[in-house]
Design an enzyme around this catalytic site. Structure first.
Site, PDB file in Angstrom:
ATOM      1  N   GLU A 213       5.597  14.907  22.030  1.00  0.00           N
ATOM      2  CA  GLU A 213       5.001  13.740  22.181  1.00  0.00           C
ATOM      3  C   GLU A 213       6.257  12.718  22.590  1.00  0.00           C
ATOM      4  O   GLU A 213       7.308  12.981  21.711  1.00  0.00           O
ATOM      5  CB  GLU A 213       4.583  12.978  20.932  1.00  0.00           C
ATOM      6  CG  GLU A 213       3.033  13.675  20.402  1.00  0.00           C
ATOM      7  CD  GLU A 213       2.356  13.024  19.350  1.00  0.00           C
ATOM      8  OE1 GLU A 213       2.969  12.196  18.887  1.00  0.00           O
ATOM      9  OE2 GLU A 213       1.455  13.553  18.764  1.00  0.00           O
TER      10      GLU A 213
ATOM     11  N   ARG B 282      14.695  18.015  10.456  1.00  0.00           N
ATOM     12  CA  ARG B 282      14.664  18.466  11.526  1.00  0.00           C
ATOM     13  C   ARG B 282      15.630  19.493  11.889  1.00  0.00           C
ATOM     14  O   ARG B 282      15.255  20.737  12.591  1.00  0.00           O
ATOM     15  CB  ARG B 282      14.568  17.520  12.941  1.00  0.00           C
ATOM     16  CG  ARG B 282      14.640  17.915  14.342  1.00  0.00           C
ATOM     17  CD  ARG B 282      14.916  16.986  15.407  1.00  0.00           C
ATOM     18  NE  ARG B 282      15.334  15.926  15.170  1.00  0.00           N
ATOM     19  CZ  ARG B 282      16.496  15.381  15.003  1.00  0.00           C
ATOM     20  NH1 ARG B 282      17.565  16.239  14.998  1.00  0.00           N
ATOM     21  NH2 ARG B 282      16.731  14.015  14.742  1.00  0.00           N
TER      22      ARG B 282
ATOM     23  N   ASN C 260       1.064  20.685  13.423  1.00  0.00           N
ATOM     24  CA  ASN C 260       1.657  19.241  13.977  1.00  0.00           C
ATOM     25  C   ASN C 260       2.178  18.380  12.820  1.00  0.00           C
ATOM     26  O   ASN C 260       1.417  18.108  11.882  1.00  0.00           O
ATOM     27  CB  ASN C 260       0.666  18.512  14.633  1.00  0.00           C
ATOM     28  CG  ASN C 260       1.236  17.028  15.449  1.00  0.00           C
ATOM     29  OD1 ASN C 260       1.893  17.314  16.234  1.00  0.00           O
ATOM     30  ND2 ASN C 260       0.711  16.018  14.882  1.00  0.00           N
ATOM     31  N   GLU C 261       3.544  18.103  12.542  1.00  0.00           N
ATOM     32  CA  GLU C 261       4.090  17.310  11.562  1.00  0.00           C
ATOM     33  C   GLU C 261       3.512  17.707  10.383  1.00  0.00           C
ATOM     34  O   GLU C 261       3.607  16.636   9.612  1.00  0.00           O
ATOM     35  CB  GLU C 261       3.702  15.887  12.144  1.00  0.00           C
ATOM     36  CG  GLU C 261       4.384  15.478  13.366  1.00  0.00           C
ATOM     37  CD  GLU C 261       4.417  13.954  13.578  1.00  0.00           C
ATOM     38  OE1 GLU C 261       3.845  13.224  12.773  1.00  0.00           O
ATOM     39  OE2 GLU C 261       5.009  13.479  14.566  1.00  0.00           O
TER      40      GLU C 261
ATOM     41  N   TYR D  53      -5.337  18.159  20.910  1.00  0.00           N
ATOM     42  CA  TYR D  53      -5.160  18.301  19.466  1.00  0.00           C
ATOM     43  C   TYR D  53      -6.144  19.336  18.734  1.00  0.00           C
ATOM     44  O   TYR D  53      -5.876  19.732  17.510  1.00  0.00           O
ATOM     45  CB  TYR D  53      -4.866  16.976  18.958  1.00  0.00           C
ATOM     46  CG  TYR D  53      -3.741  16.251  19.287  1.00  0.00           C
ATOM     47  CD1 TYR D  53      -2.395  16.289  18.549  1.00  0.00           C
ATOM     48  CD2 TYR D  53      -3.905  15.451  20.457  1.00  0.00           C
ATOM     49  CE1 TYR D  53      -1.267  15.601  18.938  1.00  0.00           C
ATOM     50  CE2 TYR D  53      -2.657  14.978  20.873  1.00  0.00           C
ATOM     51  CZ  TYR D  53      -1.572  15.069  20.107  1.00  0.00           C
ATOM     52  OH  TYR D  53      -0.376  14.213  20.729  1.00  0.00           O
TER      53      TYR D  53
ATOM     54  N   ASP E 266       9.941  13.902  14.078  1.00  0.00           N
ATOM     55  CA  ASP E 266      11.383  13.512  14.333  1.00  0.00           C
ATOM     56  C   ASP E 266      11.942  13.086  13.049  1.00  0.00           C
ATOM     57  O   ASP E 266      12.324  11.627  13.111  1.00  0.00           O
ATOM     58  CB  ASP E 266      11.695  12.917  15.653  1.00  0.00           C
ATOM     59  CG  ASP E 266      13.102  12.953  16.083  1.00  0.00           C
ATOM     60  OD1 ASP E 266      13.920  13.583  15.174  1.00  0.00           O
ATOM     61  OD2 ASP E 266      13.589  11.725  16.767  1.00  0.00           O
TER      62      ASP E 266
ATOM     63  N   TYR F  11       2.770  10.850  25.231  1.00  0.00           N
ATOM     64  CA  TYR F  11       1.860  10.054  24.344  1.00  0.00           C
ATOM     65  C   TYR F  11       1.320   8.749  24.812  1.00  0.00           C
ATOM     66  O   TYR F  11       2.061   7.738  24.912  1.00  0.00           O
ATOM     67  CB  TYR F  11       2.180   9.921  22.943  1.00  0.00           C
ATOM     68  CG  TYR F  11       0.960   9.736  22.002  1.00  0.00           C
ATOM     69  CD1 TYR F  11       0.311  10.854  21.186  1.00  0.00           C
ATOM     70  CD2 TYR F  11       0.637   8.572  21.611  1.00  0.00           C
ATOM     71  CE1 TYR F  11      -0.848  10.457  20.633  1.00  0.00           C
ATOM     72  CE2 TYR F  11      -0.399   8.167  20.701  1.00  0.00           C
ATOM     73  CZ  TYR F  11      -1.083   9.239  20.123  1.00  0.00           C
ATOM     74  OH  TYR F  11      -2.309   8.880  19.591  1.00  0.00           O
TER      75      TYR F  11
END
Length: 487
Positions: free
Chosen positions: A249, A193, A146-147, A78, A188, A281
């Site tokens: 993940e 999404r 990421n997200e 990460y 998600d 994960y």
């Protein structure tokens, strides 16, 4: 002079030969090995602390030697230090047949959804990571975020994510680097999404699109099924996707122990024709109980010592956590994905249509230009009539309300990945047309921005961040009171 030049050449050749695992390529919606066989990801999220795990040559070699015993062929890291030396770890990964997906952003440089910008500081930081890793053939891809987006209001940040991918692809090309795929790792969120998935891939210019899309999904919990988990809806939304898609993940841990039953679906007949595998994960066991290994029993939360952070030892000999370790090993050993060869594969899917602006759900016009470098929060969104358009994308497979997500959610973590706060790291499952019958308790997606921070920041750093903001806030109040008193 000749001997010095020869020595320099030998060193250069040695550096190029560090990685023996041949580079992957993308054709259409699939990854391929150098021999033309299709590549499916069997990966593990690997981040022991907030420090760069690929800079610790002793520890990474110990970990890699264990990873490879269960068929691991990829890791996700990460955050890394571009100034560190990664030769030993990357060479050990290559020798083990393991590829690396590297996040380009880190603590101070990720794109913030509530005030998005893509600036020179971020560009330079991302570029340095690419500079540090481009020469390793076993780098499988880079993530630009990421997200970042976690609800409809966050969709204003989507153009910045896409602009970051565009510019990092262009940067690599300008430097003459090997074409390493650049993609995005999404949370998600069922109402968000499908539009985001299509938006990042849409358009006639492939230079503006991401090279792959990946999903952090915790829908499949316990003894579930392809239909009951919501995976069938994930597949329906991705079946016509024109670029690779995979799980960046996964591994719901409610209830424990984990049997990783979703791997049979991901690598089975239902999904392997579309999905390119999954990253589990996570590697190390912590408070969140997602770990596959431990380095020893937990210590007191306030304990200090060599390798101890936030109550957990983070170095030494890795010991598998059972029965989770063997369960994952069995699932991967039994995996028999439907595959094709690169020579026999003729991609037929076209880029998806760009999703239409939808009030409260998707706040980006289908024809909206991407921001240029340096455009920040002042970048104005286009005006629209007050009448909402039809929900979701103009593409038939991307309706914002037609997809489903299960009720699986993830609790917090104390390392540089998930949040140390379980309330903020939980994922919403509302709005789905099918749900998991035994998923973990779901939480509102309003906490997902904190979850995104958490995937970058250990709980100790989260606490420090909160304390720093408290100090700043107190200082502002003092200044305000002082200013008023002077009037």
């Amino acid at each position: 002079m000749y001997s010095l030049a020869a020595s320099g050449l030998m060193l250069a050749l040695a550096g190029q030969a560090l990685a023996s695992t041949a580079a992957l390529t993308i054709k259409g919606s699939k990854f391929f090995n150098a021999d033309g066989s299709q590549f499916f990801i069997k990966g593990i999220a690997y981040q022991l602390t907030n420090n760069d795990p690929l800079a610790d040559s002793t520890q990474c070699v110990l970990d890699i030697n264990l990873m490879k015993t269960i068929g691991t062929n990829a890791i996700r890291v990460y955050h890394v230090d571009p100034t560190a030396n990664h030769d030993t770890c990357m060479s050990a990964l290559s020798d083990a047949g393991i590829y690396a997906f590297i996040d380009l952003d880190t603590f101070p440089t990720y794109i913030v959804a509530t005030s998005p910008e893509w600036n020179q500081t971020q560009y330079s930081a991302y570029s340095k990571v690419m500079d540090a890793f481009h020469s390793y053939d076993n780098v499988a891809g880079f993530f630009v975020g990421n997200e970042v987006l976690n609800d409809g209001a966050d969709s204003i940040a989507a153009p910045y994510v896409k602009a970051a991918a565009r510019d990092m692809k262009a940067y690599g090309a300008s430097k003459g680097y090997r074409k390493i795929p650049v993609g995005y790792s999404a949370s998600d969120i069922p109402t968000l999404r499908p539009n985001l998935q299509n938006y990042l891939a849409c358009g006639s210019n492939s230079s503006d699109a991401v090279d792959f899309f990946s999903l952090n999904a915790y829908e499949w919990c316990g003894q579930n099924t392809y239909q009951g988990s919501g995976y069938s809806a994930l597949q329906a939304n991705a079946s016509e996707y024109d670029i690779p898609i995979f799980f960046s993940e996964t591994g719901c841990n409610q209830p424990t122990p984990r049997d990783f039953g979703d791997q049979a679906a991901i690598f089975g007949s239902e999904m392997s024709g579309t999905w390119s595998g999954a990253i589990i994960y996570e590697w190390i066991q912590e408070t969140n109980d997602y770990g596959l290994i431990s380095y020893g029993p937990p210590a007191a939360a306030t304990a200090t010592g060599s390798g101890i952070v936030a109550g957990f030892t983070r170095q030494g000999t890795p010991t598998p956590i059972q029965p989770d370790w063997d369960n994952l090993s069995s699932q991967w050993a039994a995996a028999s994905p439907s595959s094709t060869s690169e020579a026999a594969y003729s991609p037929s899917n076209s880029p998806p249509a760009c999703p239409a602006y939808t009030s409260g759900l998707w706040l980006v016009s289908s024809d909206q230009a991407l921001p240029t470098l340096g455009q920040g929060a002042e970048y104005s969104q286009p005006s629209h009539s007050s009448t909402s358009m039809a929900s979701g994308s103009s593409s038939g497979s991307s309706s914002g309300t037609g997809s489903s997500s299960g009720t699986g959610s993830s609790t917090g973590s104390s390392t540089g990945s998930k949040s140390g706060s379980s309330s903020s790291a939980s994922k919403t499952s509302s709005g789905s047309s099918s749900s998991s019958s035994n998923g973990a308790a779901a939480a509102s997606s309003s906490g997902s921005s904190a979850a995104n921070l958490g995937r970058r920041m250990p709980s100790a750093l989260l606490n420090a961040r909160d304390e720093n903001w408290a100090v700043v806030g107190f200082g502002l109040v003092v200044c305000l009171v002082f200013g008023i008193s002077m009037l």
